[in-house]
Design an enzyme around this catalytic site. Structure first.
Site, PDB file in Angstrom:
ATOM      1  N   ALA A 168       0.013   0.115   6.252  1.00 27.89           N
ATOM      2  CA  ALA A 168       0.586   0.669   7.594  1.00 27.89           C
ATOM      3  C   ALA A 168       0.904  -0.536   8.507  1.00 27.89           C
ATOM      4  CB  ALA A 168      -0.635   1.526   8.330  1.00 27.89           C
ATOM      5  N   CYS A 185      -2.376  -2.915   7.366  1.00 24.09           N
ATOM      6  CA  CYS A 185      -2.479  -3.847   5.962  1.00 24.09           C
ATOM      7  C   CYS A 185      -1.091  -4.543   6.166  1.00 24.09           C
ATOM      8  CB  CYS A 185      -2.558  -3.053   4.779  1.00 24.09           C
ATOM      9  SG  CYS A 185      -4.482  -2.385   4.770  1.00 24.09           S
ATOM     10  N   HIS A 204     -10.412   7.119   0.946  1.00 27.18           N
ATOM     11  CA  HIS A 204      -8.907   7.181   0.671  1.00 27.18           C
ATOM     12  C   HIS A 204      -8.952   6.033  -0.296  1.00 27.18           C
ATOM     13  CE1 HIS A 204      -9.408   3.998   3.523  1.00 27.18           C
ATOM     14  NE2 HIS A 204      -8.292   3.335   3.064  1.00 27.18           N
ATOM     15  N   ASP A 252       0.836  -1.461  -0.086  1.00 29.49           N
ATOM     16  CA  ASP A 252       0.090  -0.064  -0.007  1.00 29.49           C
ATOM     17  C   ASP A 252       0.880   1.396   0.113  1.00 29.49           C
ATOM     18  OD1 ASP A 252      -1.780  -1.868   0.158  1.00 29.49           O
ATOM     19  OD2 ASP A 252      -2.928  -0.872   2.037  1.00 29.49           O
ATOM     20  N   GLU A 280     -14.321  -4.943   3.770  1.00 31.02           N
ATOM     21  CA  GLU A 280     -13.089  -4.423   4.068  1.00 31.02           C
ATOM     22  C   GLU A 280     -11.896  -5.525   4.041  1.00 31.02           C
ATOM     23  OE1 GLU A 280     -11.084  -2.323   3.934  1.00 31.02           O
ATOM     24  OE2 GLU A 280     -10.708  -0.979   5.679  1.00 31.02           O
ATOM     25  N   SER A 288     -15.452   1.020   4.588  1.00 29.97           N
ATOM     26  CA  SER A 288     -14.538   1.604   5.559  1.00 29.97           C
ATOM     27  C   SER A 288     -14.542   3.038   5.648  1.00 29.97           C
ATOM     28  CB  SER A 288     -13.135   0.943   5.215  1.00 29.97           C
ATOM     29  OG  SER A 288     -12.632   1.870   4.178  1.00 29.97           O
TER      30      SER A 288
END
Ligand code: ZN
Length: 192
Positions: free
Chosen positions: A136, A140, A76, A15, A108, A65
């Site tokens: 993060a 994730c 996001h 990510d 999610e 989410s």
């Protein structure tokens, strides 16, 4: 601990997207700072001819989410948007395996294995050991690494190339990963 980048290793870049970096809609502190280190790791794996995976949050505009739907996050990484692009300066090879996740409005997915072909692709390539970097740490990165362990991979988290939402939950996440069998390493630990 010394850790080898073996022939059956792959690098998973989690990510590294504009929205998760400083200036994005859900910024993780330290995201831009780890880009150069990740590029270095990408170089090692690329030169060794190993698989490099880049995962990305790739949400529909009405993703579950998001706060408008009662989720914990501001909007996001909406698929195709500027914020969903890989971070500027991140150098991914042309043959990178891109895994888009959390693409369903009502599901999610912090783990890059959830409803994606990642496990299949890695298995087809004979990959047994995963080196994980990105953001993060406490979401994730953690969930991707945890699921990888459950699926039987050896997991090495390169802790000089991850960044988390909060220090406390990131520390906890790494502890949990270690108790589940993951190895924490930095560049100097690698045998390549
Ligand atoms: Zn997301």
């Amino acid at each position: 601990m010394r850790v080898g980048i073996t022939k059956n290793s792959a690098l998973v870049v989690v990510d590294m997207q504009e929205d998760f970096c400083e200036g994005g809609s859900l910024p993780v502190r330290g995201c831009r700072e780890i880009v150069s280190k990740i590029n270095k790791y990408v170089g090692y794996f690329q030169r060794a001819g190993l698989t490099i995976v880049a995962t990305r949050d790739w949400h529909p505009p009405n993703h579950v989410s998001f706060r408008v739907r009662g989720g914990p996050w501001p909007p996001h990484c909406v698929a195709g948007s500027e914020g969903a692009q890989f971070v500027k300066g991140l150098k991914l090879p042309e043959d990178v395996v891109v895994i888009s996740k959390a693409t369903e409005p009502d599901v999610e997915a912090y783990s890059a294995f959830t409803l994606t072909p990642l496990h299949y692709i890695l298995a087809m390539r004979g990959v047994k050991r995963l080196f994980v970097v990105g953001v993060a740490t406490d979401y994730c990165v953690k969930e991707t690494a945890m699921e990888a362990l459950k699926l039987g991979y050896e997991v090495v988290v390169l802790i000089d190339a991850v960044a988390g939402v909060s220090e406390e939950t990131s520390k906890k996440a790494l502890e949990e990963l270690v108790s589940s069998g993951a190895i924490l390493a930095v560049e100097e630990d690698l045998i390549r």
